[in-house]
Motif scaffolding. Sequence first.
Motif, mmCIF file in Angstrom:
data_model
loop_
_atom_site.group_PDB
_atom_site.id
_atom_site.type_symbol
_atom_site.label_atom_id
_atom_site.label_comp_id
_atom_site.label_asym_id
_atom_site.label_seq_id
_atom_site.Cartn_x
_atom_site.Cartn_y
_atom_site.Cartn_z
ATOM 1 N N ILE A 235 0.838 -1.204 0.000
ATOM 2 C CA ILE A 235 0.000 0.000 0.000
ATOM 3 C C ILE A 235 0.871 1.251 0.000
ATOM 4 O O ILE A 235 1.698 1.435 0.898
ATOM 5 N N PRO A 236 0.678 2.129 -0.975
ATOM 6 C CA PRO A 236 1.359 3.436 -0.939
ATOM 7 C C PRO A 236 0.641 4.369 0.036
ATOM 8 O O PRO A 236 -0.387 4.960 -0.288
ATOM 9 N N HIS A 237 1.160 4.470 1.246
ATOM 10 C CA HIS A 237 0.535 5.272 2.287
ATOM 11 C C HIS A 237 0.771 6.765 2.068
ATOM 12 O O HIS A 237 1.809 7.177 1.552
ATOM 13 N N PHE A 238 -0.199 7.563 2.497
ATOM 14 C CA PHE A 238 0.064 8.979 2.754
ATOM 15 C C PHE A 238 -0.709 9.360 4.004
ATOM 16 O O PHE A 238 -1.761 8.772 4.305
ATOM 17 N N THR A 239 -0.166 10.301 4.765
ATOM 18 C CA THR A 239 -0.771 10.698 6.041
ATOM 19 C C THR A 239 -1.093 12.185 6.019
ATOM 20 O O THR A 239 -0.286 12.996 5.553
ATOM 21 N N TYR A 240 -2.270 12.521 6.512
ATOM 22 C CA TYR A 240 -2.727 13.906 6.608
ATOM 23 C C TYR A 240 -3.064 14.169 8.071
ATOM 24 O O TYR A 240 -3.693 13.336 8.729
ATOM 25 N N VAL A 241 -2.641 15.330 8.593
ATOM 26 C CA VAL A 241 -2.857 15.669 10.002
ATOM 27 C C VAL A 241 -3.538 17.030 10.094
ATOM 28 O O VAL A 241 -3.141 17.976 9.413
ATOM 29 N N GLU A 242 -4.552 17.107 10.932
ATOM 30 C CA GLU A 242 -5.262 18.371 11.152
ATOM 31 C C GLU A 242 -5.435 18.595 12.649
ATOM 32 O O GLU A 242 -5.609 17.641 13.416
ATOM 33 N N GLU A 243 -5.377 19.868 13.055
ATOM 34 C CA GLU A 243 -5.608 20.237 14.453
ATOM 35 C C GLU A 243 -7.082 20.519 14.666
ATOM 36 O O GLU A 243 -7.718 21.213 13.872
ATOM 37 N N ILE A 244 -7.628 19.975 15.748
ATOM 38 C CA ILE A 244 -9.058 20.127 16.041
ATOM 39 C C ILE A 244 -9.224 20.701 17.447
ATOM 40 O O ILE A 244 -8.589 20.225 18.400
ATOM 41 N N ASP A 245 -10.067 21.693 17.553
ATOM 42 C CA ASP A 245 -10.391 22.291 18.857
ATOM 43 C C ASP A 245 -11.535 21.479 19.473
ATOM 44 O O ASP A 245 -12.677 21.533 18.997
ATOM 45 N N VAL A 246 -11.234 20.729 20.514
ATOM 46 C CA VAL A 246 -12.239 19.859 21.131
ATOM 47 C C VAL A 246 -12.719 20.421 22.471
ATOM 48 O O VAL A 246 -13.239 19.683 23.304
ATOM 49 N N THR A 247 -12.569 21.735 22.665
ATOM 50 C CA THR A 247 -12.987 22.353 23.928
ATOM 51 C C THR A 247 -14.464 22.107 24.195
ATOM 52 O O THR A 247 -14.865 21.647 25.270
ATOM 53 N N ALA A 248 -15.306 22.413 23.197
ATOM 54 C CA ALA A 248 -16.757 22.227 23.365
ATOM 55 C C ALA A 248 -17.110 20.749 23.465
ATOM 56 O O ALA A 248 -18.004 20.369 24.238
ATOM 57 N N LEU A 249 -16.430 19.923 22.703
ATOM 58 C CA LEU A 249 -16.697 18.477 22.742
ATOM 59 C C LEU A 249 -16.383 17.903 24.113
ATOM 60 O O LEU A 249 -17.151 17.096 24.661
ATOM 61 N N GLU A 250 -15.270 18.315 24.703
ATOM 62 C CA GLU A 250 -14.892 17.835 26.033
ATOM 63 C C GLU A 250 -15.854 18.339 27.105
ATOM 64 O O GLU A 250 -16.163 17.628 28.064
ATOM 65 N N ALA A 251 -16.334 19.581 26.943
ATOM 66 C CA ALA A 251 -17.311 20.106 27.905
ATOM 67 C C ALA A 251 -18.610 19.308 27.827
ATOM 68 O O ALA A 251 -19.222 18.970 28.857
ATOM 69 N N MET A 252 -19.052 18.978 26.585
ATOM 70 C CA MET A 252 -20.266 18.184 26.434
ATOM 71 C C MET A 252 -20.074 16.781 26.994
ATOM 72 O O MET A 252 -20.974 16.230 27.640
ATOM 73 N N ARG A 253 -18.897 16.208 26.770
ATOM 74 C CA ARG A 253 -18.622 14.867 27.300
ATOM 75 C C ARG A 253 -18.683 14.875 28.831
ATOM 76 O O ARG A 253 -19.217 13.939 29.446
ATOM 77 N N ALA A 254 -18.125 15.920 29.447
ATOM 78 C CA ALA A 254 -18.171 16.021 30.911
ATOM 79 C C ALA A 254 -19.616 16.108 31.408
ATOM 80 O O ALA A 254 -19.981 15.481 32.410
ATOM 81 N N ASP A 255 -20.468 16.880 30.698
ATOM 82 C CA ASP A 255 -21.874 16.996 31.088
ATOM 83 C C ASP A 255 -22.590 15.651 30.936
ATOM 84 O O ASP A 255 -23.386 15.260 31.802
ATOM 85 N N LEU A 256 -22.330 14.946 29.841
ATOM 86 C CA LEU A 256 -22.966 13.653 29.629
ATOM 87 C C LEU A 256 -22.563 12.646 30.707
ATOM 88 O O LEU A 256 -23.400 11.888 31.208
ATOM 89 N N ASN A 257 -21.287 12.662 31.076
ATOM 90 C CA ASN A 257 -20.826 11.751 32.125
ATOM 91 C C ASN A 257 -21.421 12.105 33.484
ATOM 92 O O ASN A 257 -21.700 11.212 34.299
ATOM 93 N N ALA A 258 -21.605 13.385 33.716
ATOM 94 C CA ALA A 258 -22.156 13.810 35.010
ATOM 95 C C ALA A 258 -23.614 13.372 35.173
ATOM 96 O O ALA A 258 -24.113 13.266 36.302
ATOM 97 N N HIS A 259 -24.303 13.124 34.077
ATOM 98 C CA HIS A 259 -25.721 12.759 34.135
ATOM 99 C C HIS A 259 -25.961 11.396 33.473
ATOM 100 O O HIS A 259 -27.051 11.129 32.979
ATOM 101 N N ARG A 260 -24.974 10.529 33.501
ATOM 102 C CA ARG A 260 -25.112 9.270 32.771
ATOM 103 C C ARG A 260 -25.897 8.204 33.533
ATOM 104 O O ARG A 260 -26.317 7.197 32.960
#
Length: 440
Positions: A235-260
Amino acid sequence: MTRFIFRLPDIGEGISEAEIVGWHVAVGDRIEEDQELADMMTDKATVAMESPVAGTVIELAGEPGDMVPIGSALVVIEVEGEDAAEPAAQEQIEAETPGVGEVDETVPEEASARTSDSVHSEPVKGLPSSSANVRGAEQGFDKLSPNGGVDHAAPSILASPAVRARAKELGIDLAQVKAAQGRIRHADLDAFLLYGAGEGYRPAVSGRARPDETVKVIGMRRRIAENMSASKRHIPHFTYVEEIDVTALEAMRADLNAHRGDKPRLTLLPLLIVGLCKALPEFSMMNARYDDEAGVVTRYGAVHLGMATQTDAGLMVPVIRDAQARNIWQLAAEITRLADAARSGEATSEELSGSTITVTSLGPLGGIMTTPVINRPEVAIIGPNRIVERPVFRGKEVVAAKLMNLSISCDHRVVDGWDAARFVQALKLLLETPVLLFAD
């Protein structure tokens, strides 16, 4: 006495041979019916072979790492009684199997045992033994003679417990340290390290050479080596990397865990999988497998997601079936179930095959970025990396944000770089605006 030849049975996976991973018995062992004889590895799983008879082991087919064809002799067992193994049929089997029927009838009382270990190591000859000073240090520094031996007549050496503990940690013989003021102090140890490290000084454990090891690559480790080599070779591999801001995602995950409630605790992975499943329909070339021999790419409608899992045996990839049809709580439960099954060795061959795209994560060891190797014959693999908190600009203000690099490796024969970048950008939008994960 009758010889019973236990042949490797057809394990039912369409295979022609299996690998000896380890023996549970040795030549000369007395065994009982249903006792485990060996662990045999197929393409996907390890299967324990059990003896159908009781008796004494008189021959084994090979050593760990050897391949045994289906139907060939695996173990020869000497059983008591003429009717124990159908002598006529057994004689025919022995005649058809060269060498197997020629086992010496007299088995030594203390027969040599083949090891079932997959790692063989021998100490390197000629290595110097630990110095006498270090041995003496382990017995008490205040009774060491200058030559490193224990001298009970030697006068006590003046040093505080802290200095003695530090000297012991460094492997220093206090008898060789010159005290500037009659009592050995930390400064005297420092001076000895800088200027007085002669024959009597040996560093602590970090300075001692360890014996070399010769490790035979067998079982799961060999499968991993073969699969990774084939993937990089074909397989001729190629790799692509992107930076993602997960601030809101982590806050939502914390809320979901708090009420799971009694639901399983959420990690980032179930949310990432939901995002993947929502983005893939628009990028069907990513959720595919490439049969390079037939020249055919199959694009799948369902997402059968491979989940790279580290186990004691090595890397395994259990599969979450129909991931697109599961909610985040169902995904979290299935992730835990499959990971536990893989690590305990209880995952079935069906649970370890048939993935259409794979996610691999090192968790807290995720690093800045990765260049994951594609799980052939798939065409893409995704690797989230470690989340870090860094300052970012929000307009003219600088605020703290939780950022994560997301890596993706693709098969360039099937996926173009433009398509991979567009797919990651679509996934980025979903993860940075997590309410979209639950929008129809």
